[in-house]
Design a protein around this motif. Structure first.
Motif, PDB file in Angstrom:
ATOM      1  N   MET A   1      33.677  67.569  41.245  1.00  0.00           N
ATOM      2  CA  MET A   1      33.134  68.028  42.523  1.00  0.00           C
ATOM      3  C   MET A   1      31.926  67.165  42.855  1.00  0.00           C
ATOM      4  SD  MET A   1      33.387  72.169  42.838  1.00  0.00           S
ATOM      5  CE  MET A   1      32.124  72.499  41.659  1.00  0.00           C
ATOM      6  N   LEU A   2      31.862  66.741  44.109  1.00  0.00           N
ATOM      7  CA  LEU A   2      30.734  65.963  44.603  1.00  0.00           C
ATOM      8  C   LEU A   2      30.416  66.403  46.028  1.00  0.00           C
ATOM      9  CD1 LEU A   2      31.763  62.327  43.541  1.00  0.00           C
ATOM     10  CD2 LEU A   2      29.854  63.663  42.609  1.00  0.00           C
ATOM     11  N   PRO A   3      29.155  66.245  46.444  1.00  0.00           N
ATOM     12  CA  PRO A   3      28.850  66.450  47.865  1.00  0.00           C
ATOM     13  C   PRO A   3      29.610  65.409  48.687  1.00  0.00           C
ATOM     14  CG  PRO A   3      26.832  66.309  46.546  1.00  0.00           C
ATOM     15  CD  PRO A   3      27.971  65.920  45.657  1.00  0.00           C
ATOM     16  N   GLN A   4      29.940  65.734  49.930  1.00  0.00           N
ATOM     17  CA  GLN A   4      30.741  64.867  50.786  1.00  0.00           C
ATOM     18  C   GLN A   4      30.261  63.407  50.804  1.00  0.00           C
ATOM     19  OE1 GLN A   4      33.680  65.703  52.492  1.00  0.00           O
ATOM     20  NE2 GLN A   4      33.816  63.550  53.018  1.00  0.00           N
ATOM     21  N   PRO A   5      28.964  63.130  51.033  1.00  0.00           N
ATOM     22  CA  PRO A   5      28.530  61.722  51.074  1.00  0.00           C
ATOM     23  C   PRO A   5      28.762  60.991  49.744  1.00  0.00           C
ATOM     24  CG  PRO A   5      26.858  63.141  52.041  1.00  0.00           C
ATOM     25  CD  PRO A   5      27.870  64.039  51.393  1.00  0.00           C
ATOM     26  N   ALA A   6      28.512  61.679  48.630  1.00  0.00           N
ATOM     27  CA  ALA A   6      28.732  61.072  47.317  1.00  0.00           C
ATOM     28  C   ALA A   6      30.226  60.865  47.059  1.00  0.00           C
ATOM     29  CB  ALA A   6      28.119  61.940  46.221  1.00  0.00           C
ATOM     30  N   PHE A   7      31.058  61.792  47.523  1.00  0.00           N
ATOM     31  CA  PHE A   7      32.507  61.664  47.387  1.00  0.00           C
ATOM     32  C   PHE A   7      33.015  60.433  48.138  1.00  0.00           C
ATOM     33  CE2 PHE A   7      36.721  62.751  49.230  1.00  0.00           C
ATOM     34  CZ  PHE A   7      37.467  62.685  48.062  1.00  0.00           C
ATOM     35  N   GLU A   8      32.521  60.246  49.358  1.00  0.00           N
ATOM     36  CA  GLU A   8      32.930  59.082  50.140  1.00  0.00           C
ATOM     37  C   GLU A   8      32.527  57.784  49.434  1.00  0.00           C
ATOM     38  OE1 GLU A   8      31.440  59.529  54.125  1.00  0.00           O
ATOM     39  OE2 GLU A   8      32.391  61.493  54.344  1.00  0.00           O
ATOM     40  N   ALA A   9      31.315  57.736  48.891  1.00  0.00           N
ATOM     41  CA  ALA A   9      30.842  56.552  48.165  1.00  0.00           C
ATOM     42  C   ALA A   9      31.675  56.328  46.903  1.00  0.00           C
ATOM     43  CB  ALA A   9      29.365  56.707  47.818  1.00  0.00           C
ATOM     44  N   PHE A  10      31.993  57.404  46.196  1.00  0.00           N
ATOM     45  CA  PHE A  10      32.809  57.343  44.983  1.00  0.00           C
ATOM     46  C   PHE A  10      34.173  56.728  45.295  1.00  0.00           C
ATOM     47  CE2 PHE A  10      35.958  59.173  42.120  1.00  0.00           C
ATOM     48  CZ  PHE A  10      35.359  59.068  40.876  1.00  0.00           C
ATOM     49  N   CYS A  11      34.810  57.209  46.347  1.00  0.00           N
ATOM     50  CA  CYS A  11      36.141  56.716  46.734  1.00  0.00           C
ATOM     51  C   CYS A  11      36.085  55.244  47.128  1.00  0.00           C
ATOM     52  CB  CYS A  11      36.706  57.553  47.875  1.00  0.00           C
ATOM     53  SG  CYS A  11      37.096  59.237  47.377  1.00  0.00           S
ATOM     54  N   GLN A  12      35.042  54.854  47.834  1.00  0.00           N
ATOM     55  CA  GLN A  12      34.905  53.466  48.252  1.00  0.00           C
ATOM     56  C   GLN A  12      34.639  52.567  47.045  1.00  0.00           C
ATOM     57  OE1 GLN A  12      31.884  52.766  51.182  1.00  0.00           O
ATOM     58  NE2 GLN A  12      32.542  50.681  51.538  1.00  0.00           N
ATOM     59  N   THR A  13      33.759  52.991  46.172  1.00  0.00           N
ATOM     60  CA  THR A  13      33.421  52.200  44.979  1.00  0.00           C
ATOM     61  C   THR A  13      34.654  51.964  44.101  1.00  0.00           C
ATOM     62  OG1 THR A  13      31.157  53.008  44.942  1.00  0.00           O
ATOM     63  CG2 THR A  13      32.028  52.166  42.864  1.00  0.00           C
ATOM     64  N   HIS A  14      35.458  53.007  43.926  1.00  0.00           N
ATOM     65  CA  HIS A  14      36.621  52.918  43.043  1.00  0.00           C
ATOM     66  C   HIS A  14      37.892  52.452  43.757  1.00  0.00           C
ATOM     67  CE1 HIS A  14      34.585  54.456  39.540  1.00  0.00           C
ATOM     68  NE2 HIS A  14      34.009  55.354  40.320  1.00  0.00           N
ATOM     69  N   GLN A  15      37.814  52.250  45.067  1.00  0.00           N
ATOM     70  CA  GLN A  15      38.968  51.806  45.868  1.00  0.00           C
ATOM     71  C   GLN A  15      40.222  52.608  45.500  1.00  0.00           C
ATOM     72  OE1 GLN A  15      39.149  47.576  45.227  1.00  0.00           O
ATOM     73  NE2 GLN A  15      37.364  47.221  46.492  1.00  0.00           N
ATOM     74  N   VAL A  16      40.108  53.920  45.696  1.00  0.00           N
ATOM     75  CA  VAL A  16      41.155  54.855  45.276  1.00  0.00           C
ATOM     76  C   VAL A  16      42.382  54.800  46.175  1.00  0.00           C
ATOM     77  CG1 VAL A  16      39.470  56.426  44.264  1.00  0.00           C
ATOM     78  CG2 VAL A  16      40.249  56.810  46.603  1.00  0.00           C
ATOM     79  N   ARG A  17      43.487  55.239  45.612  1.00  0.00           N
ATOM     80  CA  ARG A  17      44.717  55.478  46.367  1.00  0.00           C
ATOM     81  C   ARG A  17      44.813  56.986  46.550  1.00  0.00           C
ATOM     82  NH1 ARG A  17      49.164  51.428  43.667  1.00  0.00           N
ATOM     83  NH2 ARG A  17      47.762  49.662  43.504  1.00  0.00           N
ATOM     84  N   TRP A  18      45.173  57.401  47.764  1.00  0.00           N
ATOM     85  CA  TRP A  18      45.219  58.824  48.096  1.00  0.00           C
ATOM     86  C   TRP A  18      46.550  59.434  47.692  1.00  0.00           C
ATOM     87  CZ3 TRP A  18      40.932  61.201  49.449  1.00  0.00           C
ATOM     88  CH2 TRP A  18      39.862  60.398  49.814  1.00  0.00           C
ATOM     89  N   LEU A  19      46.495  60.567  46.983  1.00  0.00           N
ATOM     90  CA  LEU A  19      47.692  61.306  46.608  1.00  0.00           C
ATOM     91  C   LEU A  19      47.925  62.499  47.518  1.00  0.00           C
ATOM     92  CD1 LEU A  19      47.298  61.241  42.726  1.00  0.00           C
ATOM     93  CD2 LEU A  19      48.751  59.791  44.158  1.00  0.00           C
ATOM     94  N   ASP A  20      46.949  62.824  48.366  1.00  0.00           N
ATOM     95  CA  ASP A  20      47.084  63.944  49.297  1.00  0.00           C
ATOM     96  C   ASP A  20      48.088  63.575  50.377  1.00  0.00           C
ATOM     97  OD1 ASP A  20      44.278  63.568  48.301  1.00  0.00           O
ATOM     98  OD2 ASP A  20      44.190  65.644  48.940  1.00  0.00           O
ATOM     99  N   GLU A  21      48.932  64.512  50.729  1.00  0.00           N
ATOM    100  CA  GLU A  21      49.848  64.275  51.839  1.00  0.00           C
ATOM    101  C   GLU A  21      49.058  64.186  53.130  1.00  0.00           C
ATOM    102  OE1 GLU A  21      53.260  66.777  52.120  1.00  0.00           O
ATOM    103  OE2 GLU A  21      53.400  66.957  49.954  1.00  0.00           O
ATOM    104  N   GLY A  22      49.231  63.114  53.849  1.00  0.00           N
ATOM    105  CA  GLY A  22      48.589  62.954  55.141  1.00  0.00           C
ATOM    106  C   GLY A  22      47.116  62.595  55.081  1.00  0.00           C
ATOM    107  N   ALA A  23      46.580  62.346  53.874  1.00  0.00           N
ATOM    108  CA  ALA A  23      45.157  62.007  53.772  1.00  0.00           C
ATOM    109  C   ALA A  23      44.931  60.589  54.303  1.00  0.00           C
ATOM    110  CB  ALA A  23      44.695  62.109  52.331  1.00  0.00           C
ATOM    111  N   GLU A  24      43.915  60.474  55.108  1.00  0.00           N
ATOM    112  CA  GLU A  24      43.594  59.169  55.683  1.00  0.00           C
ATOM    113  C   GLU A  24      42.258  58.659  55.193  1.00  0.00           C
ATOM    114  OE1 GLU A  24      43.910  59.490  59.891  1.00  0.00           O
ATOM    115  OE2 GLU A  24      45.862  60.420  59.791  1.00  0.00           O
ATOM    116  N   SER A  25      41.313  59.544  54.948  1.00  0.00           N
ATOM    117  CA  SER A  25      39.993  59.118  54.499  1.00  0.00           C
ATOM    118  C   SER A  25      39.288  60.299  53.851  1.00  0.00           C
ATOM    119  CB  SER A  25      39.174  58.630  55.695  1.00  0.00           C
ATOM    120  OG  SER A  25      38.763  59.721  56.476  1.00  0.00           O
ATOM    121  N   PRO A  26      38.213  60.033  53.100  1.00  0.00           N
ATOM    122  CA  PRO A  26      37.488  61.130  52.472  1.00  0.00           C
ATOM    123  C   PRO A  26      36.721  61.996  53.457  1.00  0.00           C
ATOM    124  CG  PRO A  26      36.417  59.038  52.015  1.00  0.00           C
ATOM    125  CD  PRO A  26      37.713  58.735  52.739  1.00  0.00           C
ATOM    126  N   ALA A  27      36.633  61.579  54.703  1.00  0.00           N
ATOM    127  CA  ALA A  27      35.850  62.323  55.692  1.00  0.00           C
ATOM    128  C   ALA A  27      36.706  63.296  56.497  1.00  0.00           C
ATOM    129  CB  ALA A  27      35.140  61.352  56.627  1.00  0.00           C
TER     130      ALA A  27
END
Length: 77
Positions: free
Chosen positions: A47-73
Motif C-alpha cells: 500500500m502506498l499513497p497515490q503520489p508515491a504509487f505513481e512514482a513507484f510504477c514509473q520507476t519500475h516501468q510496470v506492466r498492468w495486470l488490471d483489466e482496462g487499467a491505463e495509468s496509476p491515476a
C-alpha cells in the motif's frame, strides 16, 4: 501418463518484467496493490499513497495486470 510438474527453479524468470495489479483505491488516498517481478502469479501486497504509487510504477516501468487499467491515476473507489 502425466508429465512431472516443473520445479520453480526450472521456470524461466525475467527480472526485467515487473507487474502491478490494483486491488483497491481507498478513500484515505492509499492504493492497495500487488507487485511482482518475473512471474505475475507470485506477488506481494503493498500500500502506498497515490503520489508515491505513481512514482513507484514509473520507476519500475510496470506492466498492468488490471483489466482496462491505463495509468496509476485512475479514479478512487
Amino acid at each position: 501418463m502425466n508429465p512431472e510438474p516443473m520445479a520453480m527453479n526450472d521456470l524461466p524468470c525475467d527480472v526485467s518484467r515487473k507487474f502491478v495489479r490494483v486491488l483497491q483505491r481507498r478513500g484515505n488516498g492509499l492504493v492497495e496493490f500487488e507487485f511482482s517481478i518475473g512471474w505475475p502469479e507470485l506477488a506481494v501486497e503493498l500500500m502506498l499513497p497515490q503520489p508515491a504509487f505513481e512514482a513507484f510504477c514509473q520507476t519500475h516501468q510496470v506492466r498492468w495486470l488490471d483489466e482496462g487499467a491505463e495509468s496509476p491515476a485512475s479514479t478512487t473507489v
